[in-house]
Write a protein that holds these residues in place. Structure first.
Motif, PDB file in Angstrom:
ATOM      1  N   ARG A   1      10.877 -29.444 -28.264  1.00  0.00           N
ATOM      2  CA  ARG A   1      11.848 -30.526 -28.162  1.00  0.00           C
ATOM      3  C   ARG A   1      13.243 -30.000 -28.511  1.00  0.00           C
ATOM      4  N   PHE A   2      14.265 -30.686 -28.041  1.00  0.00           N
ATOM      5  CA  PHE A   2      15.635 -30.233 -28.284  1.00  0.00           C
ATOM      6  C   PHE A   2      16.596 -31.361 -28.619  1.00  0.00           C
ATOM      7  N   ALA A   3      16.145 -32.627 -28.592  1.00  0.00           N
ATOM      8  CA  ALA A   3      17.059 -33.751 -28.806  1.00  0.00           C
ATOM      9  C   ALA A   3      16.270 -35.001 -29.175  1.00  0.00           C
ATOM     10  N   ASP A   4      17.009 -35.992 -29.668  1.00  0.00           N
ATOM     11  CA  ASP A   4      16.492 -37.348 -29.826  1.00  0.00           C
ATOM     12  C   ASP A   4      16.407 -37.957 -28.431  1.00  0.00           C
ATOM     13  N   GLU A   5      15.195 -38.110 -27.933  1.00  0.00           N
ATOM     14  CA  GLU A   5      15.020 -38.582 -26.556  1.00  0.00           C
ATOM     15  C   GLU A   5      15.570 -39.986 -26.344  1.00  0.00           C
ATOM     16  N   ALA A   6      15.608 -40.801 -27.386  1.00  0.00           N
ATOM     17  CA  ALA A   6      16.085 -42.175 -27.252  1.00  0.00           C
ATOM     18  C   ALA A   6      17.602 -42.266 -27.289  1.00  0.00           C
ATOM     19  N   GLY A   7      18.267 -41.170 -27.597  1.00  0.00           N
ATOM     20  CA  GLY A   7      19.718 -41.180 -27.666  1.00  0.00           C
ATOM     21  C   GLY A   7      20.365 -41.311 -26.302  1.00  0.00           C
ATOM     22  N   ASN A   8      21.667 -41.447 -26.306  1.00  0.00           N
ATOM     23  CA  ASN A   8      22.368 -41.675 -25.046  1.00  0.00           C
ATOM     24  C   ASN A   8      22.270 -40.458 -24.135  1.00  0.00           C
ATOM     25  N   TYR A   9      22.380 -40.711 -22.850  1.00  0.00           N
ATOM     26  CA  TYR A   9      22.139 -39.691 -21.831  1.00  0.00           C
ATOM     27  C   TYR A   9      23.142 -38.540 -21.904  1.00  0.00           C
ATOM     28  N   HIS A  10      24.385 -38.824 -22.261  1.00  0.00           N
ATOM     29  CA  HIS A  10      25.393 -37.759 -22.316  1.00  0.00           C
ATOM     30  C   HIS A  10      25.092 -36.793 -23.462  1.00  0.00           C
ATOM     31  N   SER A  11      24.783 -37.320 -24.629  1.00  0.00           N
ATOM     32  CA  SER A  11      24.443 -36.461 -25.769  1.00  0.00           C
ATOM     33  C   SER A  11      23.148 -35.706 -25.524  1.00  0.00           C
ATOM     34  N   PHE A  12      22.201 -36.342 -24.870  1.00  0.00           N
ATOM     35  CA  PHE A  12      20.944 -35.693 -24.524  1.00  0.00           C
ATOM     36  C   PHE A  12      21.208 -34.441 -23.685  1.00  0.00           C
ATOM     37  N   MET A  13      22.089 -34.561 -22.700  1.00  0.00           N
ATOM     38  CA  MET A  13      22.389 -33.413 -21.855  1.00  0.00           C
ATOM     39  C   MET A  13      23.205 -32.361 -22.587  1.00  0.00           C
ATOM     40  N   ARG A  14      24.083 -32.775 -23.477  1.00  0.00           N
ATOM     41  CA  ARG A  14      24.803 -31.791 -24.286  1.00  0.00           C
ATOM     42  C   ARG A  14      23.815 -30.933 -25.073  1.00  0.00           C
ATOM     43  N   ALA A  15      22.796 -31.568 -25.632  1.00  0.00           N
ATOM     44  CA  ALA A  15      21.792 -30.819 -26.391  1.00  0.00           C
ATOM     45  C   ALA A  15      21.004 -29.883 -25.489  1.00  0.00           C
ATOM     46  N   LEU A  16      20.698 -30.328 -24.267  1.00  0.00           N
ATOM     47  CA  LEU A  16      19.961 -29.471 -23.337  1.00  0.00           C
ATOM     48  C   LEU A  16      20.808 -28.271 -22.915  1.00  0.00           C
ATOM     49  N   PHE A  17      22.076 -28.499 -22.642  1.00  0.00           N
ATOM     50  CA  PHE A  17      22.957 -27.383 -22.287  1.00  0.00           C
ATOM     51  C   PHE A  17      23.003 -26.349 -23.416  1.00  0.00           C
ATOM     52  N   ALA A  18      23.042 -26.835 -24.655  1.00  0.00           N
ATOM     53  CA  ALA A  18      23.139 -25.930 -25.797  1.00  0.00           C
ATOM     54  C   ALA A  18      21.908 -25.042 -25.943  1.00  0.00           C
ATOM     55  N   ARG A  19      20.782 -25.418 -25.329  1.00  0.00           N
ATOM     56  CA  ARG A  19      19.541 -24.639 -25.410  1.00  0.00           C
ATOM     57  C   ARG A  19      19.502 -23.502 -24.400  1.00  0.00           C
ATOM     58  N   HIS A  20      20.462 -23.442 -23.502  1.00  0.00           N
ATOM     59  CA  HIS A  20      20.418 -22.467 -22.423  1.00  0.00           C
ATOM     60  C   HIS A  20      21.609 -21.517 -22.500  1.00  0.00           C
ATOM     61  N   ALA A  21      21.336 -20.242 -22.411  1.00  0.00           N
ATOM     62  CA  ALA A  21      22.387 -19.232 -22.379  1.00  0.00           C
ATOM     63  C   ALA A  21      23.150 -19.331 -21.068  1.00  0.00           C
ATOM     64  N   PRO A  22      24.416 -18.904 -21.047  1.00  0.00           N
ATOM     65  CA  PRO A  22      25.191 -18.935 -19.793  1.00  0.00           C
ATOM     66  C   PRO A  22      24.470 -18.203 -18.672  1.00  0.00           C
TER      67      PRO A  22
END
Length: 573
Positions: free
Chosen positions: A363-384
């Motif tokens: 897991r990488f985020a609070d799934e119930a959180g807002n969609y924008h923050s959810f994607m920010r967390a997903l981006f942070a899990r991936h290297a450029p």
């Protein structure tokens, strides 16, 4: 389609027909200006017609009528905290001051009505100044039969988000559809909605009881027609006319050849942003190095026309934002031989019995959180340079109760979703992981740890369910201690792959507090206004609450019309 020819001259020329464009035209016409709306697509409504229809409007009249009264102090503190600024920009201040008056204007002068968001929380409930309700409004259901022969000029609800062509609203409307197989009142409600839809489809060729953003677009279209606004679809803006340093009109590609329209009081760009402009995405989206790694849920006509026209007329683009787009997780729904459609996951992530994991099964985020923050967390899990993706994981109980993405809940069949590869299904978590390319041991460890805490309604890893917004996204009828959490333990198991997407764009044309486009030195470009997603977001690339796109879009349409008419907008204090 309109059968008359565009006029050679008007007072105010609006390019684009979403909420920003139509509201500008409706307000301008109410103030006595002759307004023209030119739309690139074959139907009016823009992104608004596909949206949820919510507008963030702190201190709005509906909240005040319900006794929810606040001054601007807490609102400013909330925004200053999230935007990390000591003072709000003049444009953002203008939005806060005049948004309530925009709502009151419609209550007094047009057929657009609203439902309150008095129980809709801000996205970041633990931030200073956040409220658990009272800062939002949504378009009320709208009976589109009043449009008469113009009904088919309105963009219909997006097919992959609608049910049998129905315009489904949020709140109580959606709740009834999710409960229809379990509660008698919801079953009756849905049956009536389906019966009317069937009748409307037979009688009118489409549904006429509009909800959410389709209701907002329909009511504004009605307001424009009532006030004599000239409306022209299939008119794509090609260039602006600049004479003696002032924007004086525009040239359009039209079905019968080029058309030139001049505007005495100005031109308004409200073309919907650059959601499908691959070149700008490549330049401004770090996760989309070629511009093809991003999938927007906005209409395909949103190709950055407004930004291109503004630049050519001397306006500056504002890209110094926290994020250039309004991020949302989307899944790709196969569409025969054509490209897949982007399905935005805005609702089910907060329901109990689902998690989101990366390729390691973590897991990488609070799934119930807002969609924008959810994607920010997903981006942070991936290297450029690494393709960004994740999977929503759920069990059979969850899928049959809530659905999973485009796969609908019981009693709708799953065969097509499974056969197309959209929905993955397997008897065990390990076999599901192998089907998805997820680390099987990692997924098993994650689900075991999640289930151990979920049985107590807890999520020590990400605090799911701790904020009012989380709990609103959950299931109010869930019998456990946390409406957002339940174990994932009833096979078979399901997964849907999610990829980077957006609901719209944030970067855009620099503008002032009156909606005037600005040049590189911060000076207004004479005769040029900008609103909606063509205007750089006043939230500076942050997402404080649902409706922070439509709220400013409607408000700056209101302000632009008043400025063009030489009128001072009334305040609602």
């Amino acid at each position: 389609m309109s059968k008359d020819s565009p006029p050679a001259h008007c007072d105010l020329l609006v390019i684009g027909s979403g909420a920003a464009g139509l509201n500008t035209a409706v307000t301008a016409a109410q103030l006595g200006l002759q307004a023209v709306v030119a739309e690139k697509a074959e139907r009016f409504g823009g992104t608004t017609a596909w949206s949820g229809g919510w507008m963030w409007v702190p201190r709005n009249p509906l909240a005040r009528a319900a006794g929810i009264v606040e001054d601007l102090g807490p609102v400013r503190r909330y925004l200053q905290h999230l935007l990390a600024v000591d003072a709000l920009s003049p444009a953002l201040e203008a939005f806060l001051v005049h948004a309530p008056g925009m709502v009151q204007f419609h209550l007094q002068h047009t057929a657009l009505r609203f439902i309150d968001g008095n129980t809709i929380p801000d996205f970041h409930g633990d931030a200073p100044g956040a409220r658990s309700g009272g800062r939002s409004v949504c378009a009320a259901p709208f009976d589109a039969r009043v449009l008469g022969v113009h009904l088919h000029r309105l963009r219909p609800p997006r097919d992959i988000l609608s049910f049998m062509g129905l315009s489904v609203g949020g709140g109580a409307d959606l709740r009834h559809f999710l409960r229809a197989t379990r509660a008698a009142d919801s079953a009756v409600y849905v049956a009536r909605r389906l019966a009317r839809q069937a009748w409307d489809t037979w009688r009118h060729g489409r549904g006429t009881l509009l909800m959410a953003g389709n209701a907002l677009a329909g009511a504004l279209l009605h307001g424009a027609l009532e006030r004599g606004v000239r409306l022209f679809e299939n008119h794509a803006a090609q260039r602006l006319l600049v004479e003696r340093g002032r924007v004086a009109g525009a040239v359009f590609g039209a079905p019968n050849g080029p058309v030139e329209i001049r505007a005495a009081h100005g031109v308004v760009l409200a073309c919907g942003g650059f959601a499908h402009d691959a070149a700008r995405q490549a330049a401004w989206f770090a996760h989309a190095p070629t511009g093809r790694e991003h999938w927007s849920a906005a209409p395909p006509e949103n190709t950055g026309d407004g930004l291109r026209l503004a630049e050519a007329a001397g306006a500056a683009l504002d890209t110094a934002l926290a994020d250039a787009g309004a991020w949302a997780p989307v899944s790709l729904v196969p569409r025969g031989d054509g490209p897949p459609a982007a399905y935005p996951h805005l609702v089910e992530r907060g329901k109990p019995g689902l998690i989101a994991v990366d390729s390691r099964g973590e897991r990488f985020a609070d799934e119930a959180g807002n969609y924008h923050s959810f994607m920010r967390a997903l981006f942070a899990r991936h290297a450029p340079g690494v393709p960004v993706a994740a999977w929503l994981i759920a069990d059979h109980r969850f899928q049959r109760r809530f659905g999973l993405g485009h796969s609908k809940p019981w009693p709708m069949p799953l065969g097509e979703s499974i056969a197309s590869g959209y929905l993955q299904r397997a008897p065990t978590l390990e076999s599901l992981a192998r089907r998805c390319g997820i680390d099987a041991e990692g997924l098993r460890r994650t689900v075991d740890a999640f289930n151990h805490d979920a049985r107590r309604g807890e999520d020590p890893a990400f605090g799911r369910g701790r904020t009012p917004y989380d709990r609103m996204q959950g299931d109010a009828e869930h019998t456990g201690p946390n409406p957002c959490i339940a174990p994932i333990e009833r096979p078979p198991y399901y997964a849907v792959k999610i990829v980077p997407g957006s609901l719209g764009t944030f970067a855009g044309v620099a503008a002032d507090a009156q909606g005037r486009a600005l040049d590189g030195a911060g000076r207004p470009v004479p005769g040029l206004y900008v609103a909606g997603n063509d205007m750089a977001s006043v939230m500076r690339g942050h997402y404080p609450s649902g409706g922070i796109t439509l709220g400013p879009a409607m408000t700056f349409g209101h302000l632009i019309a008043h400025h063009a008419a030489g009128r001072t907008p009334a305040r609602f204090d």
